[in-house]
Design a protein around this motif. Structure first.
Motif, PDB file in Angstrom:
ATOM      1  N   ASP A 369       0.817  -1.225   0.000  1.00 19.58           N
ATOM      2  CA  ASP A 369       0.000   0.000   0.000  1.00 19.58           C
ATOM      3  C   ASP A 369       0.847   1.270   0.000  1.00 19.58           C
ATOM      4  O   ASP A 369       0.321   2.374  -0.156  1.00 19.58           O
ATOM      5  CB  ASP A 369      -0.974   0.000   1.193  1.00 19.58           C
ATOM      6  CG  ASP A 369      -0.239  -0.068   2.539  1.00 19.58           C
ATOM      7  OD1 ASP A 369       1.006   0.069   2.565  1.00 19.58           O
ATOM      8  OD2 ASP A 369      -0.920  -0.252   3.562  1.00 19.58           O
ATOM      9  N   GLU A 371       2.405   2.920   2.357  1.00 18.78           N
ATOM     10  CA  GLU A 371       2.048   3.846   3.420  1.00 18.78           C
ATOM     11  C   GLU A 371       3.187   4.835   3.708  1.00 18.78           C
ATOM     12  O   GLU A 371       4.325   4.439   3.940  1.00 18.78           O
ATOM     13  CB  GLU A 371       1.691   3.086   4.703  1.00 18.78           C
ATOM     14  CG  GLU A 371       1.208   3.981   5.827  1.00 18.78           C
ATOM     15  CD  GLU A 371       0.839   3.199   7.074  1.00 18.78           C
ATOM     16  OE1 GLU A 371       0.485   3.831   8.080  1.00 18.78           O
ATOM     17  OE2 GLU A 371       0.915   1.960   7.036  1.00 18.78           O
ATOM     18  N   GLY A 372       2.863   6.102   3.689  1.00 21.28           N
ATOM     19  CA  GLY A 372       3.833   7.151   4.013  1.00 21.28           C
ATOM     20  C   GLY A 372       4.694   7.619   2.851  1.00 21.28           C
ATOM     21  O   GLY A 372       5.366   8.644   2.956  1.00 21.28           O
TER      22      GLY A 372
END
Length: 600
Positions: A369, A371-372
């Motif tokens: 995904d 993330e960040g």
């Protein structure tokens, strides 16, 4: 009207002639005036003259079609083509030079002859060098490292004591000693830096040099161009290079030896080291600004695009990676570990064809995904903008283009199927991909998908895009153009056309335009002569663009790609016109290869 001799003396390539050669031409020179519409060379006529346009405009026609125009200071009639007719398109005055006299001088004057041979063989990048006052002999990339050796090599065996090595260096006045075997093959090198290590950690002056020498030694052959040695120093961040011949030590050259070939203000090695030692974005910003000035100085001294692009790529890549690592360390300290990703460059950076005025074209390919990563990408894009690599005005940056491998695959599939103007623009940007930092496997997986997913229709549309902007071939004879955007009118058609051919033949991993042309030529995709002419035209356009940008940087202006026709050298204008003819020929090849003329 200036006397013929004084006029010719000021015009290239006649300024390459010796006084007696100029006298010989002028001694048998004729002057003719032609009224508008008058034929100067008739169909089937094999003229005994070479024509030099003093004033007016001459059009050359073949089977009723205009194929060229010549204006003040240009030459025509050197070669015979029975199908061609030369016509005065306005009241015109020409100098008529006897062809046998002209050819005799060409045989005796190599520079004069090289000028015309370079045109005939389409070696455009060679032509400006013929007229450089500093001459090519003092150019960094043509000088051989052996020419920089000023002393015989100071050597010792690996069993020599540190004390004896130090004495030998002192007696010979050198800052290094090469450690060799019995056959003078280099095993290592001992420098003042190594002596500092000995002072800190050494036990006895009788310790052997083998314990403190730098090994394996970085060596270059005696005949290596200084340009390559310079790049080696930059890559490794070192001061000394051992020079060998047939495997034996011939001497040692240092960074300072190489810097003697530069202008005093041009010190890339020193600045590159500062960049490596920089601990903050502020330090990087200041150093990069000075690096840009140094690069501009090199361009003004005559370094060519292909030679300079290696240095530029090395510097830009290192700077970007350094900023990524600094921002990654800060980000992970505050927000936690980032998932696996690849930082990818597009555009000129992906092709290793950066120029001085370059902006950001980058993206992120990640797993899971991500993330960040979008927030991290934004911090990197902002940092790069701060240090001197501006943000892309089109928004093609990782902060906007951060996707997983699967997401990228879907995006490319959609672009190839839905051939809207926006999607074609995206393809022209994102089809040049090169990983700068991170997991290369992610990008490789995406490239394999691109090879499978592109369609014949997408190739046609991309090829059409490369043929839309036709080069302004009429600008010199008709003086229709005051300015030319070298990027849009010359560089883009070549880059985009070569890219679509590379995509068709599975050469996406090969990102450099020149290397793609070599691969396409080897695969017999295009005529060898056309491929070579395109390489020469591309280099000339990039050289002209670099010199334009370097001049603007030196003058404190914002660098761009627009050149004023009135401000370029007459020979450069002539070469530019010849280069545009090559581009037009290439565009016609693309139209035929992809059946573009029949409609999309």
């Amino acid at each position: 009207m200036l006397p013929p001799k004084e006029f010719l003396r000021k015009i290239k390539p006649f300024n390459l002639l010796k006084e007696e050669e100029l006298e010989k031409i002028v001694g048998e020179l004729e002057v003719e005036a032609y009224e508008e519409g008058e034929e100067i060379i008739k169909r089937g006529e094999n003229s005994n003259y070479v024509y030099f346009v003093y004033s007016g405009v001459v059009g050359v026609y073949e089977n009723g079609e205009l194929i060229d125009r010549f204006s003040r200071g240009e030459i025509f009639g050197l070669t015979h083509n029975p199908q061609r007719v030369a016509v005065a398109e306005e009241d015109t005055i020409c100098y008529l030079i006897k062809k046998d006299v002209f050819m005799d001088i060409m045989e005796k004057n190599k520079l004069f002859s090289d000028f015309f041979k370079s045109f005939e063989e389409k070696r455009f990048s060679r032509i400006p060098d013929l007229f450089r006052e500093e001459e090519i002999t003092d150019r960094l990339f043509l000088t051989r490292v052996g020419e920089l050796i000023s002393k015989k090599p100071v050597v010792c065996s690996p069993y020599t004591s540190i004390r004896d090595a130090a004495i030998k260096m002192e007696l010979n006045g050198v800052g290094s000693i090469v450690v060799v075997d019995d056959n003078l093959k280099p095993l290592g090198i001992l420098t003042s830096k190594d002596f500092r290590t000995f002072i800190i950690y050494g036990k006895s002056h009788q310790e052997k040099v083998s314990a403190y020498m730098t090994s394996p030694v970085v060596a270059v052959d005696y005949s290596t161009p200084v340009f390559e040695a310079h790049l080696e120093l930059l890559k490794r961040g070192i001061n000394h290079l051992v020079v060998t011949e047939n495997g034996k030590v011939r001497g040692v050259i240092t960074a300072n030896d190489i810097l003697t070939l530069f202008e005093p203000t041009t010190s890339l090695i020193v600045l590159y080291r500062k960049l490596k030692k920089a601990k903050s974005l502020e330090e990087i910003k200041n150093t990069f600004k000075n690096l840009t000035k140094s690069i501009s100085s090199l361009v003004m001294r005559g370094m060519h695009f292909y030679d300079l692009s290696n240095i530029l790529t090395e510097i830009y890549d290192y700077l970007v990676v350094k900023v990524i690592e600094m921002e990654k360390e800060r980000f992970e300290r505050e927000w936690g570990k980032l998932p696996s990703f690849a930082w990818v460059h597009m555009g000129s950076s992906a092709r290793k064809e950066q120029v001085i005025a370059t902006d950001q074209d980058n993206a992120i390919v990640h797993e899971g995904d991500g993330e960040g990563l979008s927030q991290f990408a934004e911090s990197v894009n902002n940092a790069l903008d701060y240090v001197g690599i501006p943000k892309c005005r089109g928004g093609y940056m990782a902060m906007n283009w951060c996707k997983s491998v699967e997401e990228w695959k879907s995006v490319f599939s959609e672009w190839f199927i839905k051939l809207t103007p926006d999607n074609l623009r995206f393809l022209s940007v994102f089809l040049d991909l090169r990983v700068i930092y991170g997991d290369e496997k992610l990008c490789k997986e995406l490239i394999e998908h691109i090879k499978r997913e592109h369609t014949s229709q997408s190739l046609r549309y991309l090829a059409y895009d490369a043929t839309i902007a036709e080069p302004p071939l009429g600008l010199f004879g008709l003086r229709m153009k005051k300015e030319i955007d070298l990027k849009m009118n010359g560089i883009y058609p070549i880059v985009n056309g070569v890219r679509v051919l590379a995509l068709e033949h599975g050469l996406i991993e090969v990102t450099n335009t020149r290397e793609r042309l070599e691969e396409l030529k080897e695969a017999h995709v295009m005529d060898a002569d056309l491929a070579e002419s395109l390489k020469e035209t591309y280099e000339f356009l990039q050289d002209l663009r670099l010199r334009l940008q370097a001049k603007e940087v030196v003058e404190g202006k914002k660098a761009d790609n627009v050149i004023k026709v009135s401000e370029i050298d007459r020979i450069e204008a002539f070469v530019l016109k010849e280069g545009f003819k090559v581009i037009k020929k290439f565009q016609n090849f693309l139209k035929g290869h992809y059946s573009i003329e029949r409609g999309l």
